[in-house]
Enzyme design. Structure first.
Site, PDB file in Angstrom:
ATOM      1  N   LYS A 171       0.755   7.792   8.015  1.00 28.40           N
ATOM      2  CA  LYS A 171       1.976   6.979   8.049  1.00 28.40           C
ATOM      3  C   LYS A 171       3.169   7.901   8.283  1.00 28.40           C
ATOM      4  CE  LYS A 171       4.307   3.421   5.203  1.00 28.40           C
ATOM      5  NZ  LYS A 171       4.232   2.646   3.940  1.00 28.40           N
ATOM      6  N   SER A 229       2.248  -2.171   0.031  1.00 25.41           N
ATOM      7  CA  SER A 229       2.224  -1.750   1.442  1.00 25.41           C
ATOM      8  C   SER A 229       0.926  -1.159   1.943  1.00 25.41           C
ATOM      9  CB  SER A 229       3.346  -0.752   1.702  1.00 25.41           C
ATOM     10  OG  SER A 229       4.549  -1.456   1.830  1.00 25.41           O
ATOM     11  N   SER A 273       4.306  -2.450   4.382  1.00 26.89           N
ATOM     12  CA  SER A 273       4.961  -1.646   5.380  1.00 26.89           C
ATOM     13  C   SER A 273       4.032  -0.714   6.177  1.00 26.89           C
ATOM     14  CB  SER A 273       6.045  -0.805   4.716  1.00 26.89           C
ATOM     15  OG  SER A 273       5.480   0.132   3.820  1.00 26.89           O
TER      16      SER A 273
HETATM   17  N1  GLN Z   1       6.947  -5.342   0.821  1.00 25.56           N
HETATM   18  C1  GLN Z   1       7.426  -4.607  -0.305  1.00 25.56           C
HETATM   19  C2  GLN Z   1       8.863  -4.194  -0.092  1.00 25.56           C
HETATM   20  O1  GLN Z   1       9.386  -4.467   0.943  1.00 25.56           O
HETATM   21  C3  GLN Z   1       6.558  -3.431  -0.575  1.00 25.56           C
HETATM   22  C4  GLN Z   1       6.802  -2.306   0.343  1.00 25.56           C
HETATM   23  C5  GLN Z   1       5.983  -1.112   0.024  1.00 25.56           C
HETATM   24  O2  GLN Z   1       5.023  -1.179  -0.725  1.00 25.56           O
HETATM   25  N2  GLN Z   1       6.412   0.003   0.567  1.00 25.56           N
HETATM   26  O3  GLN Z   1       9.467  -3.596  -0.950  1.00 25.56           O
END
Ligand code: GLN
Length: 510
Positions: free
Chosen positions: A93, A192, A168
């Site tokens: 990532k 995410s 994400s």
């Molecule tokens: N969707 C969640 C957020 O926007 C989790 C994102 C993540 O785990 N990085 O905060």
């Protein structure tokens, strides 16, 4: 020589066997992966950067080490010495520093930033012999659930290119689902890893907080962030965890806990006899949970029951408060962490203003996208004098209550089974209201709040949408082996995750 498509369907064990028997060379694996990326990524857009040179260098190191091995047995010894990911094509990532690569966090703010050092999780993957293919797309600074907030354009879901891959870590999930990498790393602050794994039909593991070092991973919510693998099988995830977990002197929250992930997976279905699997009424009755996802959780429960597990009901009385607490704590931590992107220490600089604060303002206005700005504004408001007491402090208290809920629930069960997200992958642009988007995390954020381990296991396709559904297995802190055992049992019942059909046939070069 095996076709590229055939090589890219292989798991870690098959690659090791191929290398040991000399039917395969690491260079062939690297070429197959790079060819597949070339062929498929125009449509999927999982990669932000492809590191061909590093890939071939790593592959050649593996081949050189194997060249000295006289027979297959000696080759196995060489592979064991090299590490669990020898010759395995991987990708990271883009919030993970890898020296010499861009680490953009999918943000204009870091568009030209080149990492001067390597994150521990990346280093350990490389030290385990992996072939690094490149850096993967994500929501900007990991804010999001769809990869739509990437400043460089979204990633598409290999199962249906009109749908989001989740987020994400959408690039990490899509790359594995389309067979462009065997294993990828992602990060999970509120879901995410687990949500995109579910959307793309692959395995995704968020270990207990502290299992994997966060050193060198660009921070979002430091008390919530955790790195973990995506793979097409539970075993491949275990090989990766074997490489990346463990104490790191550079991250004081990393723990020295030894878990034999591979042994847990190999015990698999056998070891779940008599295991207590918790079901949470509040989760299964949650508003917004789609019928097809609920049906799959029920089906998975029945399969575990048939494999000899005992099903018990557990309570999580504060489950409802998790999203609210998360969207206070997350933005507060993000606001603090993102202060370093001020155009002087880090990030895009827009010079020529009459003073430094003019430069700060202009640079941050240009560098950050809308969702990043929303989180920064929210965090700065929530931490301001007078407001802090009303939101941040109570959110921390709620965090304690939620953490206690899990400790209590785990007194009567060994793992909890839950959905990984309320529904299957949605279409691009379908969710435009941020608050609605935040609700896609209702089943994943509590696990980060409590610091437990959680993983998504693919359990086939939803009966209405025909898209992948994942179930989530949640473990007590540092009992990550429990969830891998249950994951392996589920995989035995459902079979390992297939490649997304469009990318498994002709496109895979067969
Ligand atoms: N969707 C969640 C957020 O926007 C989790 C994102 C993540 O785990 N990085 O905060």
């Amino acid at each position: 020589m095996a076709a590229a498509g055939e090589i890219m369907q292989m798991g870690v064990r098959e690659i090791r066997e191929g290398l040991a028997s000399k039917e395969l060379s690491a260079r062939e694996v690297a070429s197959a992966a790079l060819e597949t990326i070339e062929r498929c990524d125009g449509e999927v857009h999982a990669f932000l950067e492809v590191t061909e040179k590093q890939a071939f260098e790593a592959a050649d190191r593996v081949d050189a080490a194997l060249a000295g091995a006289g027979d297959a047995e000696a080759a196995v010894r060489v592979l064991d010495e090299m590490g669990p990911l020898a010759g395995v094509p991987v990708a990271f990532k883009d919030n993970m520093n890898q020296q010499g690569t861009h680490t953009t966090c999918a943000s204009r703010m870091l568009e030209s930033y080149v990492s001067p050092y390597t994150a521990t999780c990346v280093q350990r993957t490389l030290d385990a012999g992996a072939i690094p293919l490149g850096k993967l797309n994500m929501d900007e600074f990991a804010f999001g659930s769809s990869t739509e907030t990437s400043a460089f354009g979204p990633t598409r879901n290999p199962w249906n290119l009109a749908c989001v891959p989740g987020g994400s870590s959408g690039g990490s999930a899509a790359a594995v689902a389309a067979g462009m990498a065997c294993v990828t790393l992602g990060s999970d602050t509120g879901g995410s890893i687990r949500q995109p794994a579910g959307f793309c039909g692959v395995v995704g593991v968020k270990p207990t907080y502290g299992m994997v070092s966060r050193y060198g991973v660009v921070a979002f919510g430091s008390s919530l962030d955790q790195v973990g693998p995506f793979a097409r099988s539970v075993e491949d995830a275990a090989w990766t965890l074997q490489a990346i977990c463990g104490h790191d002197a550079r991250d004081c929250t990393s723990q020295d806990v030894k878990v034999d992930f591979l042994a847990a997976v190999h015990e698999g279905a056998q070891s779940i006899k008599g295991m207590r699997i918790g079901l949470v009424k509040e989760f299964l009755e949650a508003k917004g949970l789609s019928g097809e996802v609920r049906a799959k959780v029920q089906e998975a429960t029945e399969k575990l029951r048939s494999a000899g597990a005992e099903i018990v009901e557990v309570q999580l009385p504060h489950a409802d408060a998790a999203i609210s607490a998360y969207y206070v704590l997350g933005p507060c931590e993000a606001f603090s962490n993102l202060a370093r992107f001020d155009s002087v220490r880090y990030g895009l600089a827009d010079p020529g203003h009459k003073d430094l604060s003019g430069q700060y303002e202009a640079s941050r206005a240009k560098g950050f996208g809308a969702e990043a700005k929303r989180r920064i504004l929210l965090g700065s408001y929530l931490l301001s004098a007078g407001v802090y007491d009303k939101y941040y402090y109570p959110a921390q208290q709620v965090r304690t209550l939620i953490t206690r809920d899990y400790v209590q629930a785990f007194e009567s069960c060994d793992v909890i089974l839950a959905p990984s997200s309320p529904r299957t992958a949605f279409k691009f642009g379908e969710i435009s209201d941020p608050a609605q988007m935040y609700l896609s995390d209702i089943f994943t954020v509590p696990i980060n709040i409590a610091g437990n381990g959680g993983m998504t296991v693919p359990v086939g396709l939803g009966e209405n949408t025909g898209l992948p559904v994942g179930v989530q297995v949640i473990a007590p802190q540092f009992k990550d082996a429990n969830m891998l055992r249950v994951g392996a049992a589920l995989e035995q019942a459902y079979g390992p995750a297939p490649l997304a059909p469009e990318f498994a046939g002709e496109k895979a070069g067969e």
